[in-house]
Scaffold this motif. Structure first.
Motif: not given
Lengths: 237, 500
Positions: B6, B9-10
């Protein structure tokens, strides 16, 4: 911010992907409001999970497909946008497993019509998406029976959902679309300037937007407002 | 590990142009394998290879930075580690240890090896099936018919079998007409007497004429009679895919066991077996095993068995062992009835004259009829209008204009001349020999039926003939269709090719 050289867009031979500015809010509906409505309704109880949108190049089919992907993402549904005119050289394998994504948007399906392997792969993808109750959007330059599909099984499926033909904007609507796009970029374009651009500039909507982008850059660097003399000198008209 | 993804991906979202991120990174699904390594699953090999070439190095760099400099192994795979629908986590947890490193859950359609997310036709542990249903419902809350395709039944041994029958396709929702009444009666017979003399039931016909509906109707009936019956509906592509996967994974015995252990096997569009020799071979054996065991088979195809090119003769011959039955395009009255039925199912009021209007304009197949009806419904909802004939004419005007454009007198003349292998000039000439005059009469009758031109206009388009000649031609062809099978067949074929 560390950006690896291999990530540079220039190295990508394809422009596959969705434009960040291709949103419903950035689309002037004009006579096509019902189509935008249907695309937004896709995820509601009464929405139709399969839509086919067709229209001449430049009327905004690609924009709408991409906007639908953004919209789905906003609701928490994954999506993928696949422009088949660009992907056809990569082979039908491109479609494998795509049914796992809740929204599949296939643009320019007419580009692969008449190719037996693509038609069969699209037919199977359609069935798999339907089995999973997924969502499918298709765009083409003509209606399902007029894009040259030779596999009857595929042809009948293309007409199964709701099929919409996009209406081309007239000059008044084009001016509004141009002004909306300018406003979204923080540019103030008066009615006179919009009319002037439409009279002197290209007729196709995408070409008009490209022109607007050039005007935006010129206006920013010259620190000038969009006036008729400025547009005239910037564009060399 | 997925939390790390996560964060990764940010960061990628900042680094990459949005379209690149959305296309290539967003579809990747993260999971962890049994060794705690991050597995990123791409929907197909194309996306996987692209990510590998363009982004994998950077992904590993970011993960390493986020992980305090420790190298994070990333595995790229094809498939869905957490399928978006029907996630049977309990099934995965209960599954025997996977070979290492385990690929993340490709789709299987048969019972084993149980390393994957159960998919179509797979036997699921009971608890998993229950959970998967609840997940499906939560994911698809917006879908009106959520879960209607995935019917699970309790079978011996505490496992559930998924039939993949569409519960909307029943005998009661099927509209019977002249064009499909034989197929309907045969399907009814099979439903009441499965594994009997009509085995296999082979239904053939053009697209969108209700073959699949009948097939599902039989399956649903069998399951309503016996909720423990193991009925499976698959598309032929699925059977082929399963077999290929079984071969790849050395699980052909499980494949055989699963398919041969069914009470009824329904395979759609078997014309797509053509040219796939290994699948045909396996299907041949499955077919024999099921038939010998008295289990029912229903097959659909777009043509008569003997006409399928690329299909082994022994299969063609076996398809004819039971009952082979065709479905024809529905006639006007049936089309009207279908529209009214569909409207009723969609809880929409469709006046009879409106249904008649749509049915008279759209003749090719039921899918197009359904598409037109959906369009009317969507527009009525959007505008808040009542559904009336004028409203329908306005809503469908572009669709109908396209149809009119497609079916012109010129087009009819050309197609008829090609069909009868005569010259277009002869068709329009004054010649009155039977070999020319009959096709001319057929073309005139088709022009009357398919276009909005008046009789004088049609006469004029056929070399300046009088309108009474056209009228006579229309009457003659109508009469001949009743008495002459060849003319009936010709007319039907021409009508189909002009309206599809």
């Amino acid at each position: 911010m560390a950006v690896m050289s291999s990530l540079a867009p220039a190295q990508l031979p394809l422009s596959i992907g969705i434009r960040d500015d291709a949103r419903f809010a950035n689309f002037h509906c004009g006579p096509n409001e019902h189509i935008v409505h249907a695309l937004q309704q896709q995820w509601t109880t009464h929405g139709e999970p399969y839509l086919y949108v067709w229209g001449k190049s430049g009327v905004g089919c690609s924009h709408l497909l991409q906007a639908a992907c953004h919209y789905a993402e906003g609701l928490g549904h994954h999506s993928i946008y696949l422009p088949l005119d660009e992907l056809q050289h990569y082979g039908v394998e491109t479609l494998d497993g795509m049914e796992q994504i809740p929204l599949v948007a296939l643009d320019r399906i007419d580009a692969v019509a008449g190719h037996a392997d693509w038609e069969q792969a699209l037919f199977h993808l359609f069935n798999r998406i339907r089995d999973r109750q997924g969502h499918l959007l298709i765009a083409a330059q003509a209606a399902p029976n007029h894009i040259g599909v030779t596999l009857p099984d595929l042809c009948s499926r293309l007409s199964w959902g709701v099929v919409y033909g996009m209406t081309e904007l007239d000059d008044v609507e084009k001016a509004k679309a141009l002004q909306l796009r300018a406003r979204r970029r923080g540019l103030d374009m008066t009615d006179e300037v919009a009319r002037y651009v439409l009279t002197r500039g290209p007729r196709e909507m995408q070409a008009l937007f490209d022109l607007l982008e050039r005007l935006d850059v010129a206006s920013l660097s010259a620190q000038r407002k969009l006036t008729i003399p400025f547009v005239k000198s910037s564009m060399g008209w | 590990m997925t939390g790390l993804w996560q964060d990764c991906t940010s960061q990628l979202q900042h680094e990459l142009p949005a379209q690149q991120y959305n296309t290539w990174i967003r579809p990747l699904l993260a999971s962890e394998n049994s060794q705690g390594q991050l597995v990123l699953s791409a929907p197909n090999r194309f996306v996987k290879d692209w990510v590998k070439d363009k982004y994998l190095q950077r992904i590993q760099e970011i993960l390493s930075e986020l992980n305090g400099g420790r190298i994070t192994h990333v595995e790229l795979a094809i498939g869905s580690a957490q399928p978006m629908f029907q996630v049977p986590s309990a099934a995965r947890a209960e599954a025997p240890a996977r070979p290492a490193p385990p690929p993340p859950a490709p789709d299987y359609g048969f019972a084993a090896p149980p390393t994957s997310a159960p998919e179509q036709g797979e036997l699921l542990p009971d608890s998993a099936a229950v959970e998967s249903t609840s997940v499906s419902t939560s994911v698809n809350t917006s879908t009106a018919s959520s879960g209607r395709n995935k019917r699970g039944v309790q079978v011996e041994g505490g496992v559930r079998h998924q039939s993949f029958l569409n519960q909307d396709f029943t005998f009661s929702s099927f509209v019977e007409g002249k064009s499909n009444q034989l197929a309907h009666a045969a399907a009814r017979q099979v439903a009441d007497n499965a594994g009997g003399s009509y085995n296999p039931l082979f239904i053939y016909g053009g697209v969108g004429l209700g073959k699949t509906h009948l097939m599902h109707a039989v399956g649903n009936h069998l399951q309503s009679k016996n909720p423990n019956a193991k009925v499976l509906y698959v598309h032929s592509e699925r059977f082929v895919q399963d077999m290929v996967k079984a071969l790849q994974l050395g699980a052909i015995n499980e494949f055989k066991r699963f398919y041969r252990g069914l009470d009824a096997l329904l395979i759609d569009d078997i014309q797509f077996f053509a040219g796939k020799d290994r699948s045909q071979e396996e299907f041949f054996h499955t077919f024999n095993a099921l038939l010998e065991g008295g289990q029912q088979m229903i097959l659909t195809c777009d043509r008569y068995p003997k006409e399928i090119e690329g299909l082994e003769d022994r299969l063609k011959s076996r398809f004819g062992w039971g009952l082979t039955i065709g479905v024809e395009p529905p006639e006007l009255e049936t089309r009207v009835a279908i529209l009214l039925k569909k409207a009723e199912q969609a809880d929409m009021h469709l006046p009879d004259d409106a249904a008649f209007f749509i049915a008279s304009k759209i003749r090719s197949n039921v899918r197009e009829l359904e598409g037109a009806l959906k369009r009317v419904r969507a527009n009525a909802q959007f505008t808040g209008s009542e559904i009336t004939l004028p409203f329908i004419k306005e809503t469908l005007k572009d669709l109908l204009a396209l149809q009119d454009k497609q079916v012109s007198v010129d087009n009819i003349q050309r197609i008829v001349a090609e069909y009868y292998k005569i010259k277009l000039a002869d068709l329009l000439s004054k010649r009155r020999t039977r070999s020319i005059a009959r096709p001319r009469q057929v073309a005139m009758a088709l022009s009357k039926e398919l276009t909005n031109h008046s009789l004088p206009e049609i006469g004029s388009a056929f070399g300046g003939r009088d309108h009474t000649t056209v009228l006579h031609a229309c009457r003659k062809i109508k009469e001949l269709q009743e008495s002459n099978a060849d003319i009936r067949e010709d007319y039907k074929n021409l009508l189909r090719s002009l309206t599809t």
